[in-house]
Design a protein around this motif. Structure first.
Motif, PDB file in Angstrom:
ATOM      1  N   ALA A   1       0.864  -1.124  -0.111  1.00  0.00           N
ATOM      2  CA  ALA A   1      -0.055  -0.011   0.280  1.00  0.00           C
ATOM      3  C   ALA A   1       0.711   1.311   0.064  1.00  0.00           C
ATOM      4  O   ALA A   1       0.648   2.285  -0.816  1.00  0.00           O
ATOM      5  N   GLN A   2       1.748   1.087   0.745  1.00  0.00           N
ATOM      6  CA  GLN A   2       2.688   2.488   0.979  1.00  0.00           C
ATOM      7  C   GLN A   2       3.645   2.609  -0.494  1.00  0.00           C
ATOM      8  O   GLN A   2       3.704   3.750  -0.912  1.00  0.00           O
ATOM      9  N   ALA A   3       4.069   1.507  -1.059  1.00  0.00           N
ATOM     10  CA  ALA A   3       4.643   1.589  -2.359  1.00  0.00           C
ATOM     11  C   ALA A   3       3.873   2.177  -3.287  1.00  0.00           C
ATOM     12  O   ALA A   3       4.300   2.972  -4.010  1.00  0.00           O
ATOM     13  N   ARG A   4       2.829   1.542  -3.473  1.00  0.00           N
ATOM     14  CA  ARG A   4       1.897   2.226  -4.615  1.00  0.00           C
ATOM     15  C   ARG A   4       1.230   3.407  -4.453  1.00  0.00           C
ATOM     16  O   ARG A   4       1.211   4.336  -5.529  1.00  0.00           O
ATOM     17  N   ILE A   5       0.982   4.042  -3.177  1.00  0.00           N
ATOM     18  CA  ILE A   5       0.682   5.447  -2.884  1.00  0.00           C
ATOM     19  C   ILE A   5       1.705   6.342  -3.083  1.00  0.00           C
ATOM     20  O   ILE A   5       1.558   7.278  -3.891  1.00  0.00           O
ATOM     21  N   TRP A   6       2.894   6.037  -2.300  1.00  0.00           N
ATOM     22  CA  TRP A   6       3.974   6.960  -2.173  1.00  0.00           C
ATOM     23  C   TRP A   6       4.910   7.136  -3.498  1.00  0.00           C
ATOM     24  O   TRP A   6       5.446   7.883  -4.018  1.00  0.00           O
TER      25      TRP A   6
END
Length: 307
Positions: free
Chosen positions: A81-86
């Motif tokens: 989730a962090q990788a795709r959002i940020w």
């Protein structure tokens, strides 16, 4: 009381515009150097979550359930989730990694290897595969990380241990450049392996395919100051302590590319196999990474029309 009155008069006499200018000047510096702490916090949150699972496992040992699998899935979902959002994170060439059976993943080491955390999470979430990791020895001396390293199968890089992991049918990852490449590389993306060929010995002995890996813009996500690289390189070579400041956590576009498998040829020496893999990594860099890297350009690549 007289001192308090003097202080109040001094503050009232300050130019508000001047204060705003000072804050405008200082904020970017504070934000730039504080953001890398977010990754450290995330790692410690991960360690805390795994510690909780470990206690739960002890309390409910009678249940026939793999709590570590659930823990890795939960952590994987968090990192993805962090990788795709940020970072708008993507993976190319995932099919080059065997869906079952052993393989040795060799990758370019960014300042902070967040890209490899994302790869681990991707394989865990999409395939249910876990990668064993060769980590630098200093990691095993960081307080509070023992459970984290245990659950995510981080091991020192002895050749015999690596061969055993691969012969057991697991995926194994090694960054031959290690901490030296991480802290003293720059935006030109020079591969810094020196004369290291331990991974080639591992591949020859285990007779497994080698998968080259590179992540576009990984050095634009985190960087080390040029003055620190120049001043602290000698200190690192003498002490092996990674005391180099890191700044960044910029929301740049990250894309991991896996190259085609390299089958170890027994007629090649360890040095020749190392040079072959190094050239494949360099080919991935040439094909996918503008050099020198630019943080602004990497930020703009988050938008399709700038790619």
């Amino acid at each position: 009381m007289e001192f308090l009155h003097v202080a109040i008069e001094y503050v009232q006499g300050l130019d508000i515009d001047y204060i705003r200018w000072v804050l405008w000047l200082v904020y970017p510096i504070l934000i730039t150097f504080l953001l890398p702490l977010c990754i450290l916090v995330l790692i410690y949150v991960t360690a805390l979550m795994l510690f909780i699972y470990k206690q739960r496992m002890k309390l409910k040992a009678a249940y026939d359930r793999d709590f570590w699998y659930g823990a890795r899935k939960t952590v994987g979902a968090l990192w993805i989730a962090q990788a795709r959002i940020w970072h708008g994170y993507e993976v190319e060439g995932l099919e080059n990694i065997p869906a079952s059976g052993p393989a040795l993943i060799i990758y370019y080491h960014g300042t902070l290897p967040v890209d490899f955390y994302y790869v681990m999470a991707t394989l865990e979430m999409e395939r249910g595969q876990q990668i064993h990791i060769v980590g630098d020895r200093f990691l095993f001396h960081v307080p509070g990380w023992s459970t984290l390293l245990e659950v995510f199968k981080v091991t020192p890089g002895a050749v015999s241990n690596c061969v055993e992991v691969l012969r057991s049918g697991h995926l194994l990852s090694i960054a031959p450049g290690g901490v030296r490449e991480a802290l003293f590389g720059d935006e030109n993306y020079t591969v810094m392996w020196s004369s290291r060929c331990g991974f080639a010995k591992v591949a020859h002995q285990a007779n497994v395919p080698i998968i080259p890996m590179f992540t576009m813009n990984i050095r634009e996500a985190f960087r080390t100051p040029g003055w620190a690289r120049a001043w602290l390189r000698g200190f690192y070579e003498r002490t092996r302590l990674p005391l180099v400041p890191i700044y960044g956590f910029f929301p740049v576009k990250l894309k991991t590319i896996f190259g085609e498998p390299i089958i170890p040829n027994p007629t090649l020496s360890h040095e020749e196999l190392r040079d072959l893999v190094k050239s494949r990594i360099e080919d991935l860099i040439i094909s996918h990474q503008p050099r020198p890297g630019s943080i602004l350009q990497a930020l703009l690549q988050r938008f399709p029309w700038f790619r």
